[in-house]
Design a protein around this motif. Structure first.
Motif, PDB file in Angstrom:
ATOM      1  N   THR A   1       0.873  -1.190   0.052  1.00 23.90           N
ATOM      2  CA  THR A   1      -0.008   0.033   0.111  1.00 23.90           C
ATOM      3  C   THR A   1       0.887   1.169   0.072  1.00 23.90           C
ATOM      4  O   THR A   1       0.192   2.476  -0.110  1.00 23.90           O
ATOM      5  CB  THR A   1      -0.995   0.122   0.985  1.00 23.90           C
ATOM      6  N   ASN A   2       2.130   0.916   0.173  1.00 20.19           N
ATOM      7  CA  ASN A   2       3.220   2.255   0.031  1.00 20.19           C
ATOM      8  C   ASN A   2       4.036   2.293  -1.253  1.00 20.19           C
ATOM      9  O   ASN A   2       4.960   2.812  -1.215  1.00 20.19           O
ATOM     10  CB  ASN A   2       3.983   2.412   1.327  1.00 20.19           C
ATOM     11  N   THR A   3       3.396   1.658  -2.213  1.00 23.08           N
ATOM     12  CA  THR A   3       4.234   1.316  -3.577  1.00 23.08           C
ATOM     13  C   THR A   3       4.577   2.710  -4.041  1.00 23.08           C
ATOM     14  O   THR A   3       3.779   3.763  -4.174  1.00 23.08           O
ATOM     15  CB  THR A   3       3.295   0.639  -4.427  1.00 23.08           C
ATOM     16  N   GLY A   4       5.966   3.013  -4.241  1.00 20.54           N
ATOM     17  CA  GLY A   4       6.570   3.996  -4.651  1.00 20.54           C
ATOM     18  C   GLY A   4       6.656   5.107  -4.009  1.00 20.54           C
ATOM     19  O   GLY A   4       7.194   6.305  -4.433  1.00 20.54           O
ATOM     20  N   VAL A   5       6.448   5.117  -2.634  1.00 22.89           N
ATOM     21  CA  VAL A   5       6.711   6.298  -1.655  1.00 22.89           C
ATOM     22  C   VAL A   5       7.639   6.033  -0.338  1.00 22.89           C
ATOM     23  O   VAL A   5       7.369   6.773   0.393  1.00 22.89           O
ATOM     24  CB  VAL A   5       5.278   6.748  -1.358  1.00 22.89           C
ATOM     25  N   GLY A   6       7.974   5.017  -0.663  1.00 25.92           N
ATOM     26  CA  GLY A   6       8.644   4.558   0.982  1.00 25.92           C
ATOM     27  C   GLY A   6       7.877   4.345   2.035  1.00 25.92           C
ATOM     28  O   GLY A   6       6.573   3.892   1.980  1.00 25.92           O
ATOM     29  N   GLY A   7       8.192   4.642   2.933  1.00 27.46           N
ATOM     30  CA  GLY A   7       7.531   3.819   4.688  1.00 27.46           C
ATOM     31  C   GLY A   7       7.492   2.453   4.583  1.00 27.46           C
ATOM     32  O   GLY A   7       8.563   1.860   4.014  1.00 27.46           O
ATOM     33  N   LYS A   8       6.903   2.044   5.323  1.00 30.10           N
ATOM     34  CA  LYS A   8       6.657   0.605   5.816  1.00 30.10           C
ATOM     35  C   LYS A   8       6.151  -0.145   4.464  1.00 30.10           C
ATOM     36  O   LYS A   8       5.404   0.350   3.886  1.00 30.10           O
ATOM     37  CB  LYS A   8       5.752   0.250   6.931  1.00 30.10           C
ATOM     38  N   TYR A   9       6.388  -1.404   4.536  1.00 27.83           N
ATOM     39  CA  TYR A   9       5.939  -2.468   3.573  1.00 27.83           C
ATOM     40  C   TYR A   9       4.520  -2.849   4.113  1.00 27.83           C
ATOM     41  O   TYR A   9       4.776  -3.481   5.186  1.00 27.83           O
ATOM     42  CB  TYR A   9       6.840  -3.429   3.258  1.00 27.83           C
ATOM     43  N   ILE A  10       3.515  -2.686   3.543  1.00 30.74           N
ATOM     44  CA  ILE A  10       1.896  -2.921   4.240  1.00 30.74           C
ATOM     45  C   ILE A  10       1.286  -3.614   3.247  1.00 30.74           C
ATOM     46  O   ILE A  10       1.127  -3.119   1.936  1.00 30.74           O
ATOM     47  CB  ILE A  10       1.334  -1.672   4.701  1.00 30.74           C
ATOM     48  N   TYR A  11       0.882  -4.690   3.528  1.00 32.01           N
ATOM     49  CA  TYR A  11       0.105  -5.745   2.856  1.00 32.01           C
ATOM     50  C   TYR A  11      -1.187  -6.021   3.249  1.00 32.01           C
ATOM     51  O   TYR A  11      -1.403  -6.137   4.633  1.00 32.01           O
ATOM     52  CB  TYR A  11       0.531  -6.883   2.340  1.00 32.01           C
ATOM     53  N   ILE A  12      -2.343  -6.089   2.733  1.00 35.04           N
ATOM     54  CA  ILE A  12      -3.840  -6.587   2.837  1.00 35.04           C
ATOM     55  C   ILE A  12      -3.623  -7.984   2.889  1.00 35.04           C
ATOM     56  O   ILE A  12      -3.551  -8.577   1.734  1.00 35.04           O
ATOM     57  CB  ILE A  12      -4.652  -5.662   2.294  1.00 35.04           C
ATOM     58  N   GLY A  13      -4.259  -8.562   4.005  1.00 44.50           N
ATOM     59  CA  GLY A  13      -4.236 -10.229   4.164  1.00 44.50           C
ATOM     60  C   GLY A  13      -6.093 -10.436   4.095  1.00 44.50           C
ATOM     61  O   GLY A  13      -6.640  -9.501   4.859  1.00 44.50           O
ATOM     62  N   TYR A  14      -6.225 -11.595   4.052  1.00 48.11           N
ATOM     63  CA  TYR A  14      -7.660 -11.932   4.108  1.00 48.11           C
ATOM     64  C   TYR A  14      -7.703 -13.395   4.326  1.00 48.11           C
ATOM     65  O   TYR A  14      -6.638 -14.107   3.985  1.00 48.11           O
ATOM     66  CB  TYR A  14      -8.372 -11.555   2.657  1.00 48.11           C
ATOM     67  N   THR A  15      -8.796 -13.881   4.645  1.00 45.56           N
ATOM     68  CA  THR A  15      -9.003 -15.490   4.733  1.00 45.56           C
ATOM     69  C   THR A  15     -10.530 -15.603   4.010  1.00 45.56           C
ATOM     70  O   THR A  15     -11.284 -14.485   4.004  1.00 45.56           O
ATOM     71  CB  THR A  15      -9.125 -15.920   6.046  1.00 45.56           C
ATOM     72  N   LEU A  16     -10.608 -16.764   3.529  1.00 47.83           N
ATOM     73  CA  LEU A  16     -12.066 -17.126   2.746  1.00 47.83           C
ATOM     74  C   LEU A  16     -12.621 -18.025   3.679  1.00 47.83           C
ATOM     75  O   LEU A  16     -12.042 -18.918   3.906  1.00 47.83           O
ATOM     76  CB  LEU A  16     -11.734 -17.661   1.400  1.00 47.83           C
ATOM     77  N   ASP A  17     -13.879 -17.727   3.794  1.00 44.03           N
ATOM     78  CA  ASP A  17     -15.015 -18.632   4.417  1.00 44.03           C
ATOM     79  C   ASP A  17     -16.178 -18.253   4.085  1.00 44.03           C
ATOM     80  O   ASP A  17     -16.554 -16.898   4.103  1.00 44.03           O
ATOM     81  CB  ASP A  17     -14.560 -18.698   5.684  1.00 44.03           C
ATOM     82  N   ASN A  18     -17.144 -19.082   3.826  1.00 44.18           N
ATOM     83  CA  ASN A  18     -18.690 -19.023   3.948  1.00 44.18           C
ATOM     84  C   ASN A  18     -19.589 -18.111   4.928  1.00 44.18           C
ATOM     85  O   ASN A  18     -20.229 -17.877   4.949  1.00 44.18           O
ATOM     86  CB  ASN A  18     -19.534 -20.093   3.385  1.00 44.18           C
ATOM     87  N   SER A  19     -18.743 -18.680   6.431  1.00 47.88           N
ATOM     88  CA  SER A  19     -19.625 -18.202   7.582  1.00 47.88           C
ATOM     89  C   SER A  19     -19.212 -16.573   7.605  1.00 47.88           C
ATOM     90  O   SER A  19     -18.022 -16.286   7.730  1.00 47.88           O
ATOM     91  CB  SER A  19     -19.088 -19.013   8.647  1.00 47.88           C
ATOM     92  N   ASN A  20     -20.300 -15.910   7.954  1.00 49.67           N
ATOM     93  CA  ASN A  20     -20.043 -14.399   8.546  1.00 49.67           C
ATOM     94  C   ASN A  20     -19.082 -13.519   7.730  1.00 49.67           C
ATOM     95  O   ASN A  20     -18.226 -12.992   7.720  1.00 49.67           O
ATOM     96  CB  ASN A  20     -19.742 -14.351  10.059  1.00 49.67           C
ATOM     97  N   PRO A  21     -19.362 -13.634   5.992  1.00 50.31           N
ATOM     98  CA  PRO A  21     -18.674 -12.971   5.157  1.00 50.31           C
ATOM     99  C   PRO A  21     -18.727 -11.369   5.208  1.00 50.31           C
ATOM    100  O   PRO A  21     -19.690 -10.949   5.795  1.00 50.31           O
ATOM    101  CB  PRO A  21     -18.933 -13.477   3.876  1.00 50.31           C
TER     102      PRO A  21
END
Length: 156
Positions: free
Chosen positions: A31-51
């Motif tokens: 999420t900081n591509t091209g601007v420095g700072g921390k390397y920040i990634y969005i993570g997820y899990t997949l499941d049919n319950s309570n999406p």
């Protein structure tokens, strides 16, 4: 049937990643591509319950201590260390909404998010105020998450 997104998280590091962290899968765009700072990634899990049935990215002029009412968040500023706005990912797991099945981040030099078939653009540049490329987030309620072909390398 496409399994929807059940949970969201962030991975923050001083080095590029994302790092292997079961049971999470991560988008490959920092999420900081091209601007420095921390390397920040969005993570997820997949499941049919309570999406997850709603997701948004919100920019503020100062750090926030709590998510907006009726939303969840990780509390992670997606612009950490890069300057610019404080940007947070927020979401809801609500009964009756259409489940979110996929997320996508698009780094580009385009000042408006281009149309991507099967996806809805979220009109919030994740690099707002930090310079660098625009990073447009998208979500889908019809397209499945693209499974990544991961290779685990071992020293010999």
């Amino acid at each position: 049937m496409t399994a929807p997104i059940r949970q969201l998280t962030n991975q923050v590091d001083d080095n590029p990643g994302p790092k292997y962290q079961p049971p999470w899968d991560f988008l490959s765009v920092d999420t900081n591509t091209g601007v420095g700072g921390k390397y920040i990634y969005i993570g997820y899990t997949l499941d049919n319950s309570n999406p997850v049935t709603a997701i948004d990215f919100i920019a503020f002029d100062e750090a926030q201590k709590n998510p907006p009412p009726d939303y969840q968040w990780t509390g992670q500023d997606l612009n950490q260390g890069a300057g610019g706005k404080y940007i947070y990912m927020v979401w809801r797991n609500a009964e009756g909404g259409k489940p979110v099945t996929a997320l996508l981040l698009l780094p580009t030099d385009l000042s408006k998010p281009p149309a991507i078939a099967g996806y809805e653009a979220i009109n919030q540049d994740l690099n707002q105020g930090a310079g660098g490329p625009y990073i447009w987030p998208y979500y889908s309620t019809t397209v499945p998450m693209q499974k990544k072909d991961e290779v685990v390398l071992a020293k010999k």
